[in-house]
Design a protein around this motif. Sequence first.
Motif, PDB file in Angstrom:
ATOM      1  N   THR A   1       0.833  -1.199   0.000  1.00 49.52           N
ATOM      2  CA  THR A   1       0.000   0.000   0.000  1.00 49.52           C
ATOM      3  C   THR A   1       0.871   1.253   0.000  1.00 49.52           C
ATOM      4  OG1 THR A   1      -1.790  -1.120   1.154  1.00 49.52           O
ATOM      5  CG2 THR A   1      -1.772   1.273   1.272  1.00 49.52           C
ATOM      6  N   GLY A   2       1.899   1.260   0.824  1.00 52.18           N
ATOM      7  CA  GLY A   2       2.816   2.399   0.851  1.00 52.18           C
ATOM      8  C   GLY A   2       3.517   2.590  -0.467  1.00 52.18           C
ATOM      9  N   ASP A   3       3.857   1.487  -1.138  1.00 49.11           N
ATOM     10  CA  ASP A   3       4.501   1.584  -2.439  1.00 49.11           C
ATOM     11  C   ASP A   3       3.555   2.189  -3.477  1.00 49.11           C
ATOM     12  OD1 ASP A   3       6.786   0.462  -1.387  1.00 49.11           O
ATOM     13  OD2 ASP A   3       6.390  -1.543  -2.171  1.00 49.11           O
ATOM     14  N   TRP A   4       2.288   1.804  -3.438  1.00 45.28           N
ATOM     15  CA  TRP A   4       1.322   2.358  -4.383  1.00 45.28           C
ATOM     16  C   TRP A   4       1.137   3.853  -4.138  1.00 45.28           C
ATOM     17  CZ3 TRP A   4      -0.149   0.164  -8.716  1.00 45.28           C
ATOM     18  CH2 TRP A   4      -0.041  -1.218  -8.846  1.00 45.28           C
ATOM     19  N   ARG A   5       1.181   4.246  -2.887  1.00 42.94           N
ATOM     20  CA  ARG A   5       1.063   5.675  -2.570  1.00 42.94           C
ATOM     21  C   ARG A   5       2.285   6.439  -3.073  1.00 42.94           C
ATOM     22  NH1 ARG A   5      -1.550   4.983   3.475  1.00 42.94           N
ATOM     23  NH2 ARG A   5      -3.583   4.312   2.706  1.00 42.94           N
ATOM     24  N   GLN A   6       3.466   5.836  -2.925  1.00 42.21           N
ATOM     25  CA  GLN A   6       4.675   6.480  -3.457  1.00 42.21           C
ATOM     26  C   GLN A   6       4.618   6.558  -4.975  1.00 42.21           C
ATOM     27  OE1 GLN A   6       8.229   4.611  -1.961  1.00 42.21           O
ATOM     28  NE2 GLN A   6       8.126   5.724  -0.039  1.00 42.21           N
ATOM     29  N   LEU A   7       4.014   5.570  -5.592  1.00 42.66           N
ATOM     30  CA  LEU A   7       3.844   5.580  -7.046  1.00 42.66           C
ATOM     31  C   LEU A   7       3.010   6.790  -7.467  1.00 42.66           C
ATOM     32  CD1 LEU A   7       3.991   3.927  -9.823  1.00 42.66           C
ATOM     33  CD2 LEU A   7       1.695   3.190  -9.183  1.00 42.66           C
ATOM     34  N   VAL A   8       1.879   6.996  -6.804  1.00 38.76           N
ATOM     35  CA  VAL A   8       1.010   8.142  -7.111  1.00 38.76           C
ATOM     36  C   VAL A   8       1.796   9.440  -6.915  1.00 38.76           C
ATOM     37  CG1 VAL A   8      -1.039   9.434  -6.368  1.00 38.76           C
ATOM     38  CG2 VAL A   8      -1.138   6.939  -6.578  1.00 38.76           C
ATOM     39  N   GLN A   9       2.501   9.539  -5.802  1.00 36.00           N
ATOM     40  CA  GLN A   9       3.288  10.736  -5.506  1.00 36.00           C
ATOM     41  C   GLN A   9       4.316  10.998  -6.594  1.00 36.00           C
ATOM     42  OE1 GLN A   9       6.073  10.181  -2.336  1.00 36.00           O
ATOM     43  NE2 GLN A   9       6.202  12.354  -1.868  1.00 36.00           N
ATOM     44  N   ARG A  10       5.080   9.997  -6.954  1.00 37.15           N
ATOM     45  CA  ARG A  10       6.141  10.177  -7.950  1.00 37.15           C
ATOM     46  C   ARG A  10       5.594  10.560  -9.317  1.00 37.15           C
ATOM     47  NH1 ARG A  10      11.109   5.972  -7.146  1.00 37.15           N
ATOM     48  NH2 ARG A  10      11.423   6.302  -4.932  1.00 37.15           N
ATOM     49  N   ILE A  11       4.522   9.901  -9.723  1.00 39.12           N
ATOM     50  CA  ILE A  11       3.951  10.191 -11.044  1.00 39.12           C
ATOM     51  C   ILE A  11       3.439  11.622 -11.097  1.00 39.12           C
ATOM     52  CG2 ILE A  11       1.993   9.677 -12.562  1.00 39.12           C
ATOM     53  CD1 ILE A  11       2.469   6.701 -11.880  1.00 39.12           C
ATOM     54  N   LEU A  12       2.673  12.034 -10.089  1.00 37.81           N
ATOM     55  CA  LEU A  12       2.107  13.383 -10.118  1.00 37.81           C
ATOM     56  C   LEU A  12       3.180  14.462  -9.996  1.00 37.81           C
ATOM     57  CD1 LEU A  12      -1.227  12.980  -8.147  1.00 37.81           C
ATOM     58  CD2 LEU A  12      -0.852  13.084 -10.624  1.00 37.81           C
ATOM     59  N   LYS A  13       4.157  14.253  -9.129  1.00 41.37           N
ATOM     60  CA  LYS A  13       5.223  15.247  -8.996  1.00 41.37           C
ATOM     61  C   LYS A  13       6.033  15.356 -10.281  1.00 41.37           C
ATOM     62  CE  LYS A  13       5.953  15.479  -4.042  1.00 41.37           C
ATOM     63  NZ  LYS A  13       6.954  15.408  -2.979  1.00 41.37           N
ATOM     64  N   ALA A  14       6.279  14.227 -10.932  1.00 43.88           N
ATOM     65  CA  ALA A  14       7.022  14.252 -12.196  1.00 43.88           C
ATOM     66  C   ALA A  14       6.243  15.004 -13.269  1.00 43.88           C
ATOM     67  CB  ALA A  14       7.329  12.832 -12.656  1.00 43.88           C
TER      68      ALA A  14
END
Length: 101
Positions: free
Chosen positions: A17-30
Amino acid sequence: MSSQNDAENLIAARSHTGDWRQLVQRILKAEMSKRGTKYQDLSDRLLTIGVHQSADNLRNKVNKGIMGADLLLQIMYVLNMRRIERDDILDIFTDLGNPLE
């Protein structure tokens, strides 16, 4: 034995779950970075489609990687994102040390 397997599966699911949240964070910030978009700009763009989110609220949601699917799609729309590639998802998970495949 079954309850031990269930507990192990639950722990594994929570760590993902934490990894999926980091995925969302990284994609949007990029995507925001590619477009030179700040949180206030994002807030203003969302307002043009009737979505009221303060810059601070967006910053918190993006940094935590937690938001509803509707807001994620609205952000993708106002940023004019074309798509999220499956290979990009796999690469980010690999970078996080938790490959999906």
